[in-house]
Design a protein around this motif. Structure first.
Motif, short mmCIF file in Angstrom:
data_model
loop_
_atom_site.label_atom_id
_atom_site.label_comp_id
_atom_site.label_asym_id
_atom_site.label_seq_id
_atom_site.Cartn_x
_atom_site.Cartn_y
_atom_site.Cartn_z
N ASP A 114 0.88 -1.17 0.00
CA ASP A 114 0.00 0.00 0.00
C ASP A 114 0.91 1.21 0.00
O ASP A 114 1.22 1.78 1.03
CB ASP A 114 -0.90 -0.02 1.23
N SER A 163 2.33 1.98 9.17
CA SER A 163 0.92 1.88 9.57
C SER A 163 0.50 0.42 9.77
O SER A 163 -0.27 0.11 10.68
CB SER A 163 0.01 2.55 8.56
N GLU A 164 1.00 -0.48 8.93
CA GLU A 164 0.69 -1.91 9.11
C GLU A 164 1.34 -2.46 10.38
O GLU A 164 0.75 -3.27 11.09
CB GLU A 164 1.17 -2.71 7.90
N ASP A 171 -0.67 -1.19 13.29
CA ASP A 171 -2.10 -1.40 13.10
C ASP A 171 -2.88 -0.08 13.14
O ASP A 171 -3.89 0.06 13.84
CB ASP A 171 -2.68 -2.36 14.15
N ASP A 182 -4.37 3.36 10.62
CA ASP A 182 -4.82 3.72 9.29
C ASP A 182 -3.67 4.40 8.55
O ASP A 182 -3.01 5.30 9.08
CB ASP A 182 -6.02 4.65 9.39
N SER A 211 -3.71 6.48 6.07
CA SER A 211 -3.95 7.91 5.84
C SER A 211 -3.61 8.74 7.07
O SER A 211 -3.07 9.84 6.96
CB SER A 211 -5.41 8.15 5.46
#
Length: 92
Positions: free
Chosen positions: A12, A23-24, A27, A29, A31
């Motif tokens: 992403d 972000s992954e 955990d 978002d 954005s």
């Protein structure tokens, strides 16, 4: 206790996948992470966060989910382009 998660670049991605990977990992978002990074970069005068981002681009490994193959088509097929991309099971 060993961690299963590793900090890697994400699929992403907007530029290089660093903020998507962060972000992954946490955990969150993607954005939200990008917005916080942009705000922090602007309010600190660009240098520290841009430098950290460039270092992360160089250091962070790619995601293991990155596909090795791009779509390839059989150009000899009559009027139809037949997909000849190998399946993940066909990889050696």
């Amino acid at each position: 206790m060993a961690k299963d998660k590793k900090l890697t670049k994400s699929n992403d991605r907007v530029l290089s996948g660093v903020l998507g990977g962060v972000s992954e990992y946490f955990d969150l978002d993607a954005s939200l992470v990008r917005l916080i990074f942009a705000a922090a970069t602007i309010f600190t005068g660009f240098f520290p966060f841009v430098f950290i981002y460039i270092v992360a681009v160089v250091i962070m490994p790619d995601s293991p989910n990155t596909h090795q193959y791009k779509y390839r088509f059989d150009e000899d097929a009559e009027e139809k382009r037949r997909d000849v991309t190998p399946d993940e099971d066909d990889q050696i």
